[in-house]
Each structure stands twice: as structure tokens, then as C-alpha cells.
Write an enzyme that holds these catalytic residues in place. Structure first.
Site, short mmCIF file in Angstrom:
data_model
loop_
_atom_site.label_atom_id
_atom_site.label_comp_id
_atom_site.label_asym_id
_atom_site.label_seq_id
_atom_site.Cartn_x
_atom_site.Cartn_y
_atom_site.Cartn_z
N GLU A 1 4.29 -1.52 -6.52
CA GLU A 1 5.75 -1.56 -6.48
C GLU A 1 6.22 -2.61 -5.49
O GLU A 1 5.56 -2.86 -4.48
CB GLU A 1 6.28 -0.17 -6.08
CG GLU A 1 5.97 0.86 -7.16
CD GLU A 1 6.36 2.29 -6.79
OE1 GLU A 1 6.59 3.08 -7.72
OE2 GLU A 1 6.44 2.62 -5.60
N CYS B 1 10.50 -6.79 -0.36
CA CYS B 1 9.45 -6.01 0.29
C CYS B 1 8.29 -5.94 -0.70
O CYS B 1 8.41 -5.35 -1.77
CB CYS B 1 9.99 -4.62 0.62
SG CYS B 1 8.75 -3.51 1.28
N CYS C 1 -3.86 2.08 -0.65
CA CYS C 1 -4.02 1.62 0.74
C CYS C 1 -5.31 2.17 1.30
O CYS C 1 -5.72 3.28 0.98
CB CYS C 1 -2.84 2.08 1.60
SG CYS C 1 -2.82 1.32 3.25
N CYS D 1 -2.43 6.86 7.10
CA CYS D 1 -1.29 7.36 7.87
C CYS D 1 -0.76 8.66 7.23
O CYS D 1 -0.49 8.70 6.04
CB CYS D 1 -0.18 6.32 7.92
SG CYS D 1 -0.71 4.74 8.60
N CYS E 1 2.74 8.71 5.24
CA CYS E 1 3.04 7.68 4.24
C CYS E 1 2.55 8.08 2.86
O CYS E 1 1.39 8.50 2.69
CB CYS E 1 2.38 6.36 4.67
SG CYS E 1 2.69 5.02 3.50
N CYS F 1 10.79 2.82 2.94
CA CYS F 1 9.49 2.72 3.63
C CYS F 1 8.66 3.98 3.45
O CYS F 1 9.14 5.08 3.67
CB CYS F 1 9.70 2.58 5.14
SG CYS F 1 10.31 1.01 5.66
N1 SAH Z 1 0.45 -1.15 6.10
C1 SAH Z 1 1.54 -1.88 6.68
C2 SAH Z 1 2.73 -2.11 5.75
C3 SAH Z 1 3.19 -0.98 4.89
S1 SAH Z 1 4.13 0.33 5.58
C4 SAH Z 1 2.00 -1.20 7.95
O1 SAH Z 1 1.54 -0.11 8.24
O2 SAH Z 1 2.79 -1.78 8.68
C5 SAH Z 1 5.70 -0.31 6.05
C6 SAH Z 1 6.35 0.50 7.16
O3 SAH Z 1 6.80 1.79 6.71
C7 SAH Z 1 5.41 0.79 8.31
O4 SAH Z 1 6.06 0.57 9.52
C8 SAH Z 1 5.11 2.25 8.12
O5 SAH Z 1 4.66 2.86 9.28
C9 SAH Z 1 6.43 2.77 7.64
N2 SAH Z 1 6.36 4.07 6.98
C10 SAH Z 1 5.34 4.61 6.29
N3 SAH Z 1 5.67 5.82 5.80
C11 SAH Z 1 6.95 6.04 6.18
C12 SAH Z 1 7.89 7.09 5.93
N4 SAH Z 1 7.55 8.14 5.22
N5 SAH Z 1 9.13 6.97 6.45
C13 SAH Z 1 9.49 5.88 7.16
N6 SAH Z 1 8.66 4.84 7.41
C14 SAH Z 1 7.41 4.93 6.92
#
Ligand code: SAH
Length: 347
Positions: A95, A108, A115, A119, A122, A340
Site C-alpha cells: 500500500e 508515503c 515487514c 513492533c 504496528c 501510520c
Molecule cells: N519501518 C519504518 C517505517 C514504517 S512505520 C519505521 O519504523 O520508521 C512509519 C511510522 O509509523 C513509524 O514511526 C512507526 O513507528 C509509526 N507507527 C507504527 N504503527 C503505528 C500506529 N499504530 N500508530 C501510530 N504510528 C505508528
């Protein structure tokens, strides 16, 4: 089967393409022409290359394929955000998102299918990493969004963030190649200053980027500056520790003089105390940086909850009092799961 054996022509550099024509007894400048069709003009078939003779097009057809993405589904949020479900040549889907604001339109984009990191907060992390995206698959996402930006907002795309699915530093070579194409005059000609790579923090690769002299910006998803708390929400932190991350970021700044952005979500009961914000302030002192406090986008099970407004205010006040620039970011595209951490191919 036949098609699979042929090479994707866009995996060739311009020089390799020129060499191909020479090896075929043709002239090298044909390579330049075809390269322009592939990258600047976005040709998806050899037949579209109208200044190339039929015979040459047939020869290309017999050696190569042009793999390209297809926007399978486009969803529009009530706030104007657009989410594309992008089908890759092998049927997998990633996406990408177009985020319009008053002064800019931001793409974006995804760097991996799924991935490799884990995390806890996420949605993408719940999909196992299936494969890395190729440079052209990353580039094509940007082109698709640039076209949508022109169509729906009457202006070209202005910014790009690598904050979609995947960890860009786990697919560094391809991401770099895509950025080279995005910034090249014979690609999209965008300024690298308008591109931000966001990483969970892979220390070795941050140093490598600094050594490579990249010109784009760096954002790090920090979320906690306390080792065991960060490990509990971002388990890979056990192997890429905050101490190593700190060292890599100091190295990055010394080499690039480019300020780092920390992305940070404040969650109830996880990182919502004065001790947490004090640790963040201390971490921000290691290298010139600013903090983006991002809104949490719930991904279902209720394990994580956004801290209340008072806690966010405490963070802002403490950071500002310590001279650290902080921005509180609202989510965009939540209603279509485009915010995000929500990218997970529900479709
Ligand atoms: N892997 C990379 C890029 C993808 S995530 C990274 O970790 O930076 C993009 C951003 O969204 C990151 O800052 C991540 O921590 C944040 N993110 C992930 N899950 C989220 C959520 N449920 N709510 C808000 N931000 C989130």
C-alpha cells in the site's frame, strides 16, 4: 513461464542498456532512448516506444519484460487522503498513501512486502516479511501518487516519506536505487531534501548511509529512550540497542550535518511518565534533532492506548523548556486505514 525467464529490463542500469545495444550490433544511444522511455516516460510496453523501430522493439521483447505495478484499488478518505493498493507483478500487494495538506502533497511509500521487524503496535508487523521491493516497484509507487496529485490536487507531488510498509534500511540498496531515480533529471527530478527515510533504527545501516553521503533526511521511530521499555514494544531493540543507535546517530550527524527527526507515540501506562520524557530529552541532546509526537492509530486489540491530552502537554512543555523543537502530528486517512501503522492490506 517464458516471461519469467526474461529479465526485467528495468533492473538494468543505463550503461548496461547501452551495452546491450552494442552487443546486438546496434548503437549505444538507443540505450539512452529506451532508458528514457522506461523511467521518464513510464512506458509499460515496448510498443509504446514510438521512436524505436519495430524490429528493435521485437528484439527487446524477446529478451526482456517490463514489470510494473498496477493500482488495484484506490480509496479516498474524507480528509482527502488517498490510499492505493498496489499489485506487484507477482501478485503480492503493498500500500501507498497520498497525504494532501495546504502547501504540499506527500507520498508515503512502502519498501517491503510485509515487514521483518516486530513492533508490537504496528499492523504491518503482523504480516511476515515476504520480500523486498525492487527499485522500480518503489519508484512506480511514487509515479502513481505523483499522477494522482496532479489529477486530484492540480499540483505535482512535493514530498516523499518512506513510512509505508516495511523497514527501508532492511532493503537499503533498492531504496537507494529508487531514490537515485526519483531525484535524477531523467527520472522525476525531485530534490532529495524533500525525501525522508524513516527507520526503526538499524545502527549499522545508519552509519552506512552517512558514509554514502546521502542527501535525504532521516527520521527515527524512537517511541522510548529507555532501553527495556523500547525492547518491550520494539523487540528487535534487544539486538539493535539504544546505545548502538545513539552512537550511529552521532556518527550520522557528524558526517551529514543533517538534523534527525524522532517519531514518538505516547501510550498510556507505557511511556507516559516524567521519567520517560526526561530520557527523551537526554537522548535528543546526543545529536541535533526534533521530535514529532504522532497520534496513535489503534490497530485492534486494545493493548495500546494513546495517552491523554494532559500527558501530551507534559511532553511538549518539557521538550520545549529544554529547547527541543516538538510538533504534535494529527493522523490522516484513519477512516480508510491509511494512517501510520495501519497499512496491512485488509483488502
Ligand atoms: N519501518 C519504518 C517505517 C514504517 S512505520 C519505521 O519504523 O520508521 C512509519 C511510522 O509509523 C513509524 O514511526 C512507526 O513507528 C509509526 N507507527 C507504527 N504503527 C503505528 C500506529 N499504530 N500508530 C501510530 N504510528 C505508528
Amino acid at each position: 513461464m517464458e516471461a519469467e525467464k526474461k529479465k526485467d529490463i528495468r533492473s538494468l542500469t543505463k550503461d548496461q542498456l547501452r551495452d546491450f545495444f552494442v552487443s546486438q550490433g546496434d548503437q549505444s544511444f538507443r540505450g539512452n532512448q529506451v532508458y528514457e522511455w522506461l523511467w521518464k516516460k513510464g512506458a509499460h510496453t515496448f510498443d509504446a516506444m514510438t521512436n524505436i523501430s519495430k524490429e528493435t522493439r521485437e528484439r527487446l521483447e524477446s529478451h526482456f519484460v517490463i514489470n510494473h505495478i498496477k493500482v488495484d484499488q484506490m480509496q479516498r478518505s474524507k480528509d482527502g487522503t488517498i490510499k492505493n493498493a498496489v499489485r506487484l507483478h507477482d501478485g503480492l500487494v503493498v500500500e501507498s498513501v497520498l497525504i494532501p495538506t495546504k502547501n504540499r502533497t506527500t507520498a508515503c511509500v512502502s519498501s517491503q512486502v510485509g515487514c521483518s521487524l516486530d513492533c508490537k503496535f504496528c499492523a504491518t508487523a503482523r504480516l511476515k516479511r515476504m520480500r523486498n521491493l525492487n527499485p522500480d516497484e518503489i519508484y512506480d509507487q511514487v509515479v502513481a501518487i505523483d499522477n494522482e496529485s496532479r489529477l486530484y490536487f492540480n499540483k505535482p507531488l512535493s514530498n516523499i516519506v518512506f513510512m509505508g510498509m516495511g523497514e527501508p534500511l532492511m532493503n537499503y540498496n533498492n531504496v537507494l536505487k529508487a531514490i537515485d531515480k526519483i531525484t535524477a533529471a531523467e527520472g522525476l527530478g525531485m530534490s532529495p531534501k524533500r525525501i525522508t527515510l524513516s527507520t526503526s533504527g538499524v545502527p549499522k545501516m545508519i552509519k552506512k548511509m552517512a558514509d554514502d553521503g546521502v542527501k535525504f533526511k532521516l527520521a527515527v521511530s524512537l517511541h522510548s529512550a529507555i532501553e527495556d521499555i523500547r525492547t518491550s514494544i520494539m523487540p528487535f531493540n534487544a539486538s539493535f540497542s539504544l546505545a548502538d543507535l545513539r552512537e550511529a546517530l552521532e556518527y550520522w550527524y557528524a558526517k551529514t550535518k543533517s538534523r534527525i527527526t524522532y517519531e514518538y507515540v505516547v501510550w498510556k501506562g507505557i511511556n507516559d511518565t516524567q521519567k520517560d520524557v526526561d530520557a527523551l530529552v537526554a537522548f535528543c541532546r546526543f545529536a541535533p534533532s526534533k521530535v514529532n509526537l504522532i497520534e496513535y492509530n489503534p490497530i485492534d486489540d486494545g493493548q495500546f492506548q494513546q495517552a491523554n491530552a494532559q500527558t501530551i502537554a507534559m511532553y511538549v512543555e518539557t521538550l520545549e523548556r529544554n529547547g527541543i523543537i516538538v510538533t504534535v502530528r494529527r493522523s490522516r486517512g484513519k477512516d480508510i486505514d491509511a494512517a501510520c501503522g495501519q497499512l496491512a492490506n485488509k483488502s
